[in-house]
Design a protein around this motif. Structure first.
Motif, PDB file in Angstrom:
ATOM      1  N   TYR A   1       0.836  -1.205   0.000  1.00  0.00           N
ATOM      2  CA  TYR A   1       0.000   0.000   0.000  1.00  0.00           C
ATOM      3  C   TYR A   1       0.871   1.255   0.000  1.00  0.00           C
ATOM      4  CZ  TYR A   1      -3.977   2.968   1.263  1.00  0.00           C
ATOM      5  OH  TYR A   1      -4.951   3.930   1.289  1.00  0.00           O
ATOM      6  N   PRO A   2       0.682   2.179  -0.953  1.00  0.00           N
ATOM      7  CA  PRO A   2       1.589   3.320  -1.111  1.00  0.00           C
ATOM      8  C   PRO A   2       1.765   4.166   0.148  1.00  0.00           C
ATOM      9  CG  PRO A   2       0.201   3.116  -3.055  1.00  0.00           C
ATOM     10  CD  PRO A   2      -0.306   2.109  -2.057  1.00  0.00           C
ATOM     11  N   ALA A   3       0.683   4.468   0.885  1.00  0.00           N
ATOM     12  CA  ALA A   3       0.824   5.314   2.073  1.00  0.00           C
ATOM     13  C   ALA A   3       1.643   4.620   3.155  1.00  0.00           C
ATOM     14  CB  ALA A   3      -0.553   5.697   2.618  1.00  0.00           C
ATOM     15  N   ARG A   4       1.564   3.295   3.229  1.00  0.00           N
ATOM     16  CA  ARG A   4       2.370   2.571   4.228  1.00  0.00           C
ATOM     17  C   ARG A   4       3.838   2.559   3.831  1.00  0.00           C
ATOM     18  NH1 ARG A   4      -2.200  -1.692   3.752  1.00  0.00           N
ATOM     19  NH2 ARG A   4      -3.808  -0.653   5.000  1.00  0.00           N
ATOM     20  N   ILE A   5       4.108   2.453   2.540  1.00  0.00           N
ATOM     21  CA  ILE A   5       5.488   2.551   2.070  1.00  0.00           C
ATOM     22  C   ILE A   5       6.051   3.931   2.414  1.00  0.00           C
ATOM     23  CG2 ILE A   5       6.961   2.593   0.023  1.00  0.00           C
ATOM     24  CD1 ILE A   5       5.092   0.493  -1.222  1.00  0.00           C
ATOM     25  N   ALA A   6       5.259   4.985   2.176  1.00  0.00           N
ATOM     26  CA  ALA A   6       5.698   6.345   2.507  1.00  0.00           C
ATOM     27  C   ALA A   6       5.917   6.486   4.009  1.00  0.00           C
ATOM     28  CB  ALA A   6       4.672   7.355   2.013  1.00  0.00           C
ATOM     29  N   TYR A   7       5.051   5.900   4.803  1.00  0.00           N
ATOM     30  CA  TYR A   7       5.166   5.999   6.256  1.00  0.00           C
ATOM     31  C   TYR A   7       6.461   5.379   6.763  1.00  0.00           C
ATOM     32  CZ  TYR A   7       4.086   5.308  11.200  1.00  0.00           C
ATOM     33  OH  TYR A   7       4.140   5.316  12.577  1.00  0.00           O
ATOM     34  N   LEU A   8       6.891   4.299   6.141  1.00  0.00           N
ATOM     35  CA  LEU A   8       8.064   3.573   6.619  1.00  0.00           C
ATOM     36  C   LEU A   8       9.378   4.047   6.001  1.00  0.00           C
ATOM     37  CD1 LEU A   8       6.571  -0.037   6.690  1.00  0.00           C
ATOM     38  CD2 LEU A   8       7.103   1.429   8.651  1.00  0.00           C
ATOM     39  N   THR A   9       9.317   4.773   4.892  1.00  0.00           N
ATOM     40  CA  THR A   9      10.545   5.155   4.201  1.00  0.00           C
ATOM     41  C   THR A   9      10.626   6.624   3.812  1.00  0.00           C
ATOM     42  OG1 THR A   9       9.629   4.673   2.012  1.00  0.00           O
ATOM     43  CG2 THR A   9      10.704   2.844   3.180  1.00  0.00           C
ATOM     44  N   GLY A  10       9.498   7.308   3.704  1.00  0.00           N
ATOM     45  CA  GLY A  10       9.480   8.650   3.130  1.00  0.00           C
ATOM     46  C   GLY A  10       9.434   8.641   1.623  1.00  0.00           C
ATOM     47  N   PHE A  11       9.251   7.465   1.035  1.00  0.00           N
ATOM     48  CA  PHE A  11       9.209   7.327  -0.422  1.00  0.00           C
ATOM     49  C   PHE A  11       7.761   7.477  -0.894  1.00  0.00           C
ATOM     50  CE2 PHE A  11       8.834   4.495  -4.219  1.00  0.00           C
ATOM     51  CZ  PHE A  11       9.692   5.178  -5.057  1.00  0.00           C
ATOM     52  N   HIS A  12       7.449   8.629  -1.452  1.00  0.00           N
ATOM     53  CA  HIS A  12       6.131   8.899  -2.029  1.00  0.00           C
ATOM     54  C   HIS A  12       6.232   8.675  -3.530  1.00  0.00           C
ATOM     55  CE1 HIS A  12       4.378  11.042   1.547  1.00  0.00           C
ATOM     56  NE2 HIS A  12       5.666  11.140   1.816  1.00  0.00           N
ATOM     57  N   HIS A  13       5.267   7.968  -4.088  1.00  0.00           N
ATOM     58  CA  HIS A  13       5.337   7.702  -5.522  1.00  0.00           C
ATOM     59  C   HIS A  13       3.944   7.785  -6.145  1.00  0.00           C
ATOM     60  CE1 HIS A  13       4.155   3.744  -3.937  1.00  0.00           C
ATOM     61  NE2 HIS A  13       3.733   3.439  -5.153  1.00  0.00           N
ATOM     62  N   VAL A  14       3.913   7.808  -7.453  1.00  0.00           N
ATOM     63  CA  VAL A  14       2.654   7.821  -8.186  1.00  0.00           C
ATOM     64  C   VAL A  14       2.202   6.373  -8.381  1.00  0.00           C
ATOM     65  CG1 VAL A  14       1.484   8.484 -10.312  1.00  0.00           C
ATOM     66  CG2 VAL A  14       3.330   9.914  -9.410  1.00  0.00           C
ATOM     67  N   PRO A  15       1.141   5.928  -7.726  1.00  0.00           N
ATOM     68  CA  PRO A  15       0.670   4.555  -7.949  1.00  0.00           C
ATOM     69  C   PRO A  15       0.127   4.412  -9.365  1.00  0.00           C
ATOM     70  CG  PRO A  15      -0.269   5.510  -5.936  1.00  0.00           C
ATOM     71  CD  PRO A  15       0.334   6.623  -6.715  1.00  0.00           C
ATOM     72  N   THR A  16       0.612   3.409 -10.065  1.00  0.00           N
ATOM     73  CA  THR A  16       0.121   3.113 -11.411  1.00  0.00           C
ATOM     74  C   THR A  16      -0.136   1.612 -11.497  1.00  0.00           C
ATOM     75  OG1 THR A  16       2.294   2.654 -12.394  1.00  0.00           O
ATOM     76  CG2 THR A  16       1.592   4.965 -12.329  1.00  0.00           C
ATOM     77  N   GLU A  17      -0.247   1.117 -12.718  1.00  0.00           N
ATOM     78  CA  GLU A  17      -0.407  -0.322 -12.899  1.00  0.00           C
ATOM     79  C   GLU A  17       0.876  -1.086 -12.558  1.00  0.00           C
ATOM     80  OE1 GLU A  17       1.282   1.277 -16.704  1.00  0.00           O
ATOM     81  OE2 GLU A  17      -0.199   1.924 -15.214  1.00  0.00           O
TER      82      GLU A  17
END
Length: 400
Positions: A39-55
């Motif tokens: 899940y993108p928000a959980r990845i950001a929460y754990l690393t600070g890595f925000h990305h554009v979710p795509t396919e």
């Protein structure tokens, strides 16, 4: 006289590291050899890595000693490699590719963490933008342990730095909302009124916060908008671009992105003096919101707040005009769990940040909703948004 510039708060690399260590401690206690986060928000929460979710699948893997691996498509390679604290970046070229990207993830899990039990926040990628793919358990040939709450339990209570980010978001939301409210004119469309206010507030943020930039994708960093007229009778009304007319009800929304964290400020406004029915609806909405805010304290079941508002709405004779629960958590996402809902099992804890927004909706009048961002404290609560809320302060002059 010059104004001292203040940098916007940011989550530090040390805090991201502590989050990963805490999640991994929970994973180890559960007997896991690896944990996959989709899940993108959980990845950001754990690393600070925000990305554009795509396919294209993108996965964070945690392993022993909180070792961190990102499995990313080539379009995110340099971005992922710039993230502090990531031990390894595994890159695949494209989706769907000659070999499905999740096969690369399965190889990473096997090579790094052996054949032990694997947990994940979802059994594979949540479909998005046409994505199709196997379950992670199918690729591993073994069940995947549900590890979602290992991350979500931590996200519920905000750290001091997270609270600082949300507080600054509240302050900029108020600035944007004030500028927007002052720009509203009868005869103009919503977009004509609020788009220039958003842009000018964005310019002010850039000038006032050295180094600031929006972290979340999908927005420019600040929101100050409203919906007008009878469309407000729909809790999620769309902007239709009709000219504002005297007598219209306006329901607004404002927020700002501070290192990916958000707040929520909403107000009900009026084009000119409201009629008696509009005043009554506004007064009832205000009473319901005040009752909800007053109830907030540590240890209280969140469901009780929603039940109390519903009971009070019954006393006021407007229970049939409720269309949603009292509010939700907020932080990296505009809506987060847990919720102020009669079906919620969680209790209020210090550090939780919630929106308080009971609304009343009348097809013949419009919608009536204030939303404020509120933090639960050790002793009770603290309202983080600071913006006028009384009716007289929210009437837009029709001649100006």
């Amino acid at each position: 006289m010059t104004t001292e510039l203040r940098r916007a708060p940011e989550i530090t690399a040390d805090e991201f590291g502590r989050r990963r260590s805490a999640v991994w401690a929970g994973a180890e206690a559960a007997g896991l050899s690896a944990l996959a986060i989709f899940y993108p928000a959980r990845i950001a929460y754990l690393t600070g890595f925000h990305h554009v979710p795509t396919e294209r699948p993108l996965v964070l893997v945690l392993g022993p000693e909180a070792k961190t691996v990102l499995v990313v498509p080539a379009v995110e390679k340099e971005h992922a490699e710039s993230v502090p604290g990531v031990d390894r970046v595994e890159v695949y070229f494209e989706y769907p590719g000659e070999g499905h990207p999740l096969k690369r993830l399965a190889r990473v899990l096997r090579s790094l963490f052996g054949s032990g039990s694997v947990g994940a926040d979802h059994d594979g990628v949540v479909p998005y933008w046409g994505y199709r793919g196997p379950r992670l358990s199918e690729l591993l040939g073994a069940p995947v342990v549900d590890g979602e709450m290992l991350v979500e339990t931590l996200r519920r209570r905000k750290s001091p730095r997270e609270l600082e980010c949300i507080q600054v978001s509240c302050e900029w939301a108020a600035r944007g909302h004030r500028r927007m409210q002052e720009a509203i004119r009868p005869g103009e469309t919503e977009l004509e009124c609020y788009a220039p206010a958003e842009l000018e507030t964005l310019r002010e943020m850039i000038r006032s916060l050295p180094g600031w930039r929006p972290r979340s994708f999908g927005g420019n960093g600040v929101t100050a908008m409203f919906v007008e007229g009878r469309k407000t009778a729909y809790p999620h009304g769309f902007v239709r671009g009709h000219g504002l007319q005297p007598g219209d009800v306006l329901v607004s929304g404002a927020s700002a992105d501070i290192d990916g964290y958000h707040s929520e400020l909403e107000r009900t406004m009026f084009m000119g003096e409201p009629n008696a029915a509009q005043r009554d609806a506004f007064a009832n909405m205000m009473a319901l919101q005040a009752r909800a805010i007053e109830a907030l304290r540590p240890g209280l079941p969140m469901a009780d707040v929603d039940r109390e508002v519903a009971r009070f709405a019954g006393e006021l004779g407007c229970a049939d005009r409720l269309r949603h629960h009292v509010g939700h958590s907020i932080g990296l996402e505009g809506h987060e769990a847990p919720f102020l809902d009669r079906g919620e099992e969680a209790v209020l804890e210090p550090g939780m940040v919630l929106t308080i927004e009971p609304g009343l909706y009348f097809p013949e009048l419009g919608g009536f909703r204030h939303s404020d961002t509120v933090c639960v404290t050790d002793l009770g609560h603290r309202v983080m948004t600071d913006y006028p809320r009384e009716l007289e302060e929210l009437v837009i002059p029709v001649h100006r």
